[in-house]
Design a protein around this motif. Structure first.
Motif, PDB file in Angstrom:
ATOM      1  N   LYS A  91       0.836  -1.203   0.000  1.00 39.71           N
ATOM      2  CA  LYS A  91       0.000   0.000   0.000  1.00 39.71           C
ATOM      3  C   LYS A  91       0.865   1.244   0.000  1.00 39.71           C
ATOM      4  O   LYS A  91       1.947   1.268   0.602  1.00 39.71           O
ATOM      5  N   LEU A  92       0.355   2.292  -0.628  1.00 42.23           N
ATOM      6  CA  LEU A  92       1.149   3.515  -0.811  1.00 42.23           C
ATOM      7  C   LEU A  92       1.156   4.377   0.443  1.00 42.23           C
ATOM      8  O   LEU A  92       0.137   4.533   1.120  1.00 42.23           O
ATOM      9  N   ARG A 136      -9.030   3.838  -0.098  1.00 40.17           N
ATOM     10  CA  ARG A 136      -8.614   3.236   1.188  1.00 40.17           C
ATOM     11  C   ARG A 136      -7.960   1.881   1.010  1.00 40.17           C
ATOM     12  O   ARG A 136      -7.159   1.455   1.843  1.00 40.17           O
ATOM     13  N   ARG A 137      -8.287   1.172  -0.078  1.00 43.05           N
ATOM     14  CA  ARG A 137      -7.688  -0.162  -0.289  1.00 43.05           C
ATOM     15  C   ARG A 137      -6.252  -0.054  -0.791  1.00 43.05           C
ATOM     16  O   ARG A 137      -5.514  -1.026  -0.789  1.00 43.05           O
ATOM     17  N   ASN A 138      -5.838   1.163  -1.236  1.00 48.12           N
ATOM     18  CA  ASN A 138      -4.521   1.297  -1.877  1.00 48.12           C
ATOM     19  C   ASN A 138      -3.505   2.088  -1.072  1.00 48.12           C
ATOM     20  O   ASN A 138      -2.346   2.182  -1.480  1.00 48.12           O
ATOM     21  N   PRO A 141      -3.338   3.916   6.041  1.00 46.70           N
ATOM     22  CA  PRO A 141      -4.196   4.889   6.737  1.00 46.70           C
ATOM     23  C   PRO A 141      -3.388   5.941   7.483  1.00 46.70           C
ATOM     24  O   PRO A 141      -2.418   5.624   8.167  1.00 46.70           O
ATOM     25  N   GLY A 142      -3.771   7.213   7.293  1.00 47.52           N
ATOM     26  CA  GLY A 142      -3.139   8.327   8.004  1.00 47.52           C
ATOM     27  C   GLY A 142      -1.734   8.666   7.556  1.00 47.52           C
ATOM     28  O   GLY A 142      -1.075   9.511   8.158  1.00 47.52           O
ATOM     29  N   ILE A 187      -4.606  13.031   4.971  1.00 52.34           N
ATOM     30  CA  ILE A 187      -3.866  13.012   3.704  1.00 52.34           C
ATOM     31  C   ILE A 187      -3.446  14.435   3.346  1.00 52.34           C
ATOM     32  O   ILE A 187      -4.266  15.354   3.352  1.00 52.34           O
ATOM     33  N   CYS A 188      -2.143  14.610   3.051  1.00 51.14           N
ATOM     34  CA  CYS A 188      -1.604  15.929   2.689  1.00 51.14           C
ATOM     35  C   CYS A 188      -1.400  16.001   1.184  1.00 51.14           C
ATOM     36  O   CYS A 188      -0.903  15.052   0.567  1.00 51.14           O
ATOM     37  N   VAL A 189      -1.749  17.141   0.597  1.00 51.58           N
ATOM     38  CA  VAL A 189      -1.615  17.329  -0.858  1.00 51.58           C
ATOM     39  C   VAL A 189      -0.960  18.675  -1.122  1.00 51.58           C
ATOM     40  O   VAL A 189      -1.492  19.722  -0.720  1.00 51.58           O
TER      41      VAL A 189
END
Ligand SMILES: NC(=O)c1ccc[n+]([C@@H]2O[C@H](COP(=O)([O-])OP(=O)(O)OC[C@H]3O[C@@H](n4cnc5c(N)ncnc54)[C@H](OP(=O)(O)O)[C@@H]3O)[C@@H](O)[C@H]2O)c1
Length: 259
Positions: A91-92, A136-138, A141-142, A187-189
């Motif tokens: 997962k990423l 969420r599957r990829n 979390p957090g 999540i930060c963008v």
């Protein structure tokens, strides 16, 4: 733990970052920096020999996975592609979008079809990949952090950058909006908007516009024209746990060009 080269915090052992544009220039520098700091990297580009050459320079080649794909080939299948990559490599924890190209299109030469093709690569493809990455599957979390490479042209375009600059400005705007929608999930963008950086794209621009363009531009850069590593350090920071309180920014990195 600190990276000896940069002082930037390192990455946890389970960190996995997908980097597009990793076969060349800014994307390659980001991928190598992340790998040196301890992240596993999934490196995308279209040119396999160039991707392999980048991997040969990696500090941890066993954690530098190649994922060649033309991102324009089947945009509707990008979500499945990201899902497959996560199933294969984990997962990423991060996504860096650096794939791109520039086209000098004066307003008199504007054509909708050509503009749409450039918008696909610089705007729709990044959003499709990011949407799949934050599924969420990829993603972990957090932990997920996204960095888009926009361009100084999104703020101050030169002649001929109507479509390129507009696509990058659209990307920066979308990133800011995404940061608000995704903040509740931690999540930060962020975007980085580089000025002129010495890469293959830079060489193409100089070949097209000539040495006079280069000399005029170079004179406007108080710190000189940039190198890919000047962008990679900031990207690595924004993708690291150290940047957990930073989101929604479009950071201009241009050697003082726009002061
Ligand atoms: N260099 C600058 O002065 C500058 C300034 C501001 C912003 N930028 C932005 O920085 C980003 C990186 O540019 P760069 O200067 O590093 O350019 P570059 O050295 O030419 O690298 C471009 C990368 O994008 C990849 N790419 C292009 N089209 C693709 C496609 N259809 N599918 C998959 N990958 C594709 C290329 O892969 P292959 O080579 O394997 O095809 C290559 O890895 C771009 O978004 C650019 O707009 C650059």
């Amino acid at each position: 733990m600190q990276d000896q080269d940069t002082g930037i915090c390192s990455f946890d052992a389970d960190s996995v970052v997908l980097v597009t544009g990793a076969s060349s220039g800014i994307g390659a520098a980001i991928a190598l920096k992340l790998n040196a700091l301890g992240a596993a990297v999934i490196a995308n580009g279209t040119n396999v020999p160039r991707l392999e050459a980048v991997r040969e320079r990696a500090r941890h080649p066993d954690r530098f996975h190649l994922a060649p794909r033309d991102l324009l080939a089947d945009i509707d299948q990008l979500a499945s592609w990201v899902k497959e990559l996560c199933a294969r490599h984990g997962k990423l924890s991060g996504l860096a979008i650096a794939a791109g190209k520039t086209e000098t299109i004066p307003f008199a030469a504007y054509e909708r079809a050509r503009a749409l093709a450039l918008f696909d690569l610089l705007f729709h493809v990044p959003l499709e990949i990011a949407k799949a990455a934050v599924d969420r599957r990829n993603c972990l979390p957090g932990r997920m952090k996204i960095v888009f490479i926009a361009a100084a042209a999104s703020i101050a375009p030169n002649k001929g950058q109507i479509v390129y600059g507009a696509a990058k400005a659209a990307l920066a705007c979308a990133a800011r909006c995404m940061s608000k929608e995704l903040a509740p999930r931690g999540i930060c963008v962020n975007c980085i908007s580089p000025g002129l950086v010495r890469t293959a794209m830079f060489d193409e621009t100089v070949a097209l516009l000539g040495e006079d363009f280069l000399n005029q531009e170079a004179a406007r850069y108080p710190l000189g024209i940039g190198d890919p590593e000047d962008i990679a350090g900031l990207a690595a920071f924004l993708l690291s746990p150290a940047a957990r309180w930073m989101t929604g920014q479009n950071l201009l990195v241009d050697g003082g060009r726009l002061g």
